[in-house]
Design an enzyme around this catalytic site. Structure first.
Site, PDB file in Angstrom:
ATOM      1  N   ARG A  37      -0.442  11.046  -3.111  1.00  0.00           N
ATOM      2  CA  ARG A  37      -0.469   9.744  -2.418  1.00  0.00           C
ATOM      3  C   ARG A  37      -0.292   8.666  -3.487  1.00  0.00           C
ATOM      4  NH1 ARG A  37      -5.071   8.573   1.933  1.00  0.00           N
ATOM      5  NH2 ARG A  37      -3.476   7.184   2.793  1.00  0.00           N
TER       6      ARG A  37
ATOM      7  N   ARG B 258      -9.940  11.773   2.268  1.00  0.00           N
ATOM      8  CA  ARG B 258      -9.303  10.464   2.169  1.00  0.00           C
ATOM      9  C   ARG B 258     -10.328   9.479   1.609  1.00  0.00           C
ATOM     10  NH1 ARG B 258     -12.408   8.391   5.025  1.00  0.00           N
ATOM     11  NH2 ARG B 258     -11.554   6.343   4.560  1.00  0.00           N
TER      12      ARG B 258
ATOM     13  N   ASN C 153      -6.046  -2.411   0.147  1.00  0.00           N
ATOM     14  CA  ASN C 153      -6.939  -1.628   1.008  1.00  0.00           C
ATOM     15  C   ASN C 153      -6.181  -1.331   2.297  1.00  0.00           C
ATOM     16  OD1 ASN C 153      -9.526  -0.369   1.412  1.00  0.00           O
ATOM     17  ND2 ASN C 153      -9.947  -1.916   2.949  1.00  0.00           N
ATOM     18  N   LYS C 154      -6.832  -0.599   3.175  1.00  0.00           N
ATOM     19  CA  LYS C 154      -6.208  -0.173   4.428  1.00  0.00           C
ATOM     20  C   LYS C 154      -5.512  -1.321   5.146  1.00  0.00           C
ATOM     21  CE  LYS C 154      -5.952   3.087   5.692  1.00  0.00           C
ATOM     22  NZ  LYS C 154      -4.712   3.856   5.406  1.00  0.00           N
TER      23      LYS C 154
ATOM     24  N   ALA D 289     -10.324   6.325  -1.555  1.00  0.00           N
ATOM     25  CA  ALA D 289      -9.881   6.383  -2.951  1.00  0.00           C
ATOM     26  C   ALA D 289     -10.770   7.254  -3.844  1.00  0.00           C
ATOM     27  CB  ALA D 289      -9.765   4.965  -3.501  1.00  0.00           C
TER      28      ALA D 289
ATOM     29  N   ASP E 138      -8.474   0.493  -2.439  1.00  0.00           N
ATOM     30  CA  ASP E 138      -7.782   1.655  -3.016  1.00  0.00           C
ATOM     31  C   ASP E 138      -7.296   1.406  -4.428  1.00  0.00           C
ATOM     32  OD1 ASP E 138      -7.471   1.868   0.081  1.00  0.00           O
ATOM     33  OD2 ASP E 138      -7.327   3.879  -0.776  1.00  0.00           O
TER      34      ASP E 138
HETATM   35  O1  MRU Z   1      -5.712   6.057   4.190  1.00  0.00           O
HETATM   36  P1  MRU Z   1      -7.151   6.182   3.806  1.00  0.00           P
HETATM   37  O2  MRU Z   1      -8.042   6.551   4.949  1.00  0.00           O
HETATM   38  O3  MRU Z   1      -7.340   7.066   2.607  1.00  0.00           O
HETATM   39  O4  MRU Z   1      -7.571   4.706   3.362  1.00  0.00           O
HETATM   40  C1  MRU Z   1      -8.855   4.516   2.830  1.00  0.00           C
HETATM   41  C2  MRU Z   1      -9.173   3.088   2.599  1.00  0.00           C
HETATM   42  O5  MRU Z   1      -8.354   2.219   2.745  1.00  0.00           O
HETATM   43  C3  MRU Z   1     -10.544   2.779   2.080  1.00  0.00           C
HETATM   44  O6  MRU Z   1     -10.983   1.535   2.529  1.00  0.00           O
HETATM   45  C4  MRU Z   1     -10.509   2.768   0.540  1.00  0.00           C
HETATM   46  O7  MRU Z   1     -10.020   3.976   0.042  1.00  0.00           O
HETATM   47  C5  MRU Z   1     -11.829   2.513  -0.046  1.00  0.00           C
HETATM   48  S1  MRU Z   1     -12.874   3.882   0.239  1.00  0.00           S
HETATM   49  C6  MRU Z   1     -14.280   3.806  -0.580  1.00  0.00           C
END
Ligand code: MRU
Length: 340
Positions: A89, A48, A247-248, A50, A237
């Site tokens: 995704r 997981r 982002n998350k 990005a 992301d």
């Molecule tokens: O659902 P996830 O765990 O893949 O979400 C990841 C994130 O939101 C990260 O903050 C994002 O990918 C940046 S990672 C360098």
């Protein structure tokens, strides 16, 4: 430093992933032998973040032709695997960018077929991985001066080595500051519902010896109000052309709090996370995940029968709330001429 994934062996090898769903209780690796297994690993968040899923996608394309020698069979396997992996995704643009880059190699080398094409694709996937490692280091160098002695830095989700092919995005900045001897501490939002902050960021920073404290997601406001947060850095992301950053889920709320309390909020993301074909954050597709993730983590039982649950996995932070975008080319501002 921990590595989220690697390719094991030569062209008949396969990707090996850290099974992140088990961390921090157990450290296990999982061998991926088919593109379907890679899709499943991406979807359950075994791999997981990005940049990491972009690399996983490239390796997933390579493993689709594992053991094949016949050129037509290889072409058919690739035609099947590319769209499958691309759609695994929806939000992180690195996934689409890297599948498209692999497609570009196939299209540019019509003379190259069979095993020679497989070799070339593995070379490209390895280059994608290597380049991401370099992007992480460059982001670290660009952002490190933002962190000064005595600061408390808040981050959300996991944007570290576990989310990339190298040392991370937001966490790369922290690792680079720590390497220069800066003394600071990190607050990691727990990041409900899947606890990437509490499980992964806390584990990763602890391994690297950086002081880290977990916050319940709903504790951030009072921490800002008491002046306990000096700086916020998160990953992204997908950054739209105007600077809006997905982002998350929960990142947007943190950014609003940061602005209200006059605390700078930065996004750390490599150019591979920018999507200049998406004008604003409004057009970024937001993944909606299973309801069970919301009630499965800490509740003692299921919700009352008939209750509906929403589980958007990401939100969009509008560009107005972002002080700067930490990239491999420095800390930049829209329209991002340095990255185009
Ligand atoms: O659902 P996830 O765990 O893949 O979400 C990841 C994130 O939101 C990260 O903050 C994002 O990918 C940046 S990672 C360098």
């Amino acid at each position: 430093m921990i590595r989220a994934l690697r390719w094991d062996g030569d062209r008949d090898g396969y990707p090996v992933l850290v099974e992140q769903t088990l961390l921090p209780d157990r450290f296990e690796e999982v061998d991926i032998k088919t593109p379907q297994e890679m899709v499943a690993a991406i979807q359950r968040l075994a791999v997981r973040g990005a940049p990491a899923i972009g690399i996983a996608a490239a390796y997933g394309i390579c493993v689709a032709t594992r053991g094949l020698e016949d050129a037509d069979a290889i072409d058919a396997a690739l035609d099947h695997a590319l769209p499958l992996i691309r759609e695994s995704r929806p939000t992180a643009i690195n996934l689409h960018h890297m599948v498209d880059r692999m497609r570009g190699v196939i299209d540019a080398h019509t003379d190259l077929r069979g095993v020679a094409l497989r070799e070339r694709l593995l070379e490209e996937a390895r280059a994608i991985h290597r380049e991401d490692e370099e992007l992480c280091d460059a982001m670290g160098r660009a952002g490190a001066p933002l962190i000064r002695d005595g600061m408390s830095v808040l981050t959300h989700c996991n944007a570290g080595a576990l989310a990339t092919g190298g040392s991370g995005t937001a966490l790369a900045v922290m690792y680079a500051a720590a390497a220069k001897g800066v003394q600071f501490q990190v607050y990691a939002d727990e990041t409900r519902p899947l606890l990437q902050g509490a499980r992964l960021t806390a584990w990763e920073l602890q391994q690297e010896g950086i002081p880290v404290t977990i916050l319940g997601d709903n504790a951030a406001a009072t921490m800002f109000a008491h002046g306990e947060i000096d700086l916020v850095i998160t990953g992204s992301d997908r950054v739209a052309a105007n600077g809006d950053a997905a982002n998350k889920i929960g990142t947007y709320g943190v950014a609003v709090l940061a602005q209200h309390h006059d605390v700078p909020f930065y996004i750390a993301a490599p150019s591979t996370t920018f999507d200049f074909s998406t004008p604003t954050g409004q057009e970024i597709p937001i993944e909606e995940r299973a309801a069970e993730e919301v009630w499965g983590v800490s509740w003692k039982s299921a919700p009352p029968a008939g209750i509906s649950v929403r589980n958007p996995a990401f939100d969009v932070t509008p560009k107005e709330l972002i002080h700067g975008w930490i990239t491999e080319n420095g800390i930049v501002q829209p329209p991002f001429d340095e990255l185009r």
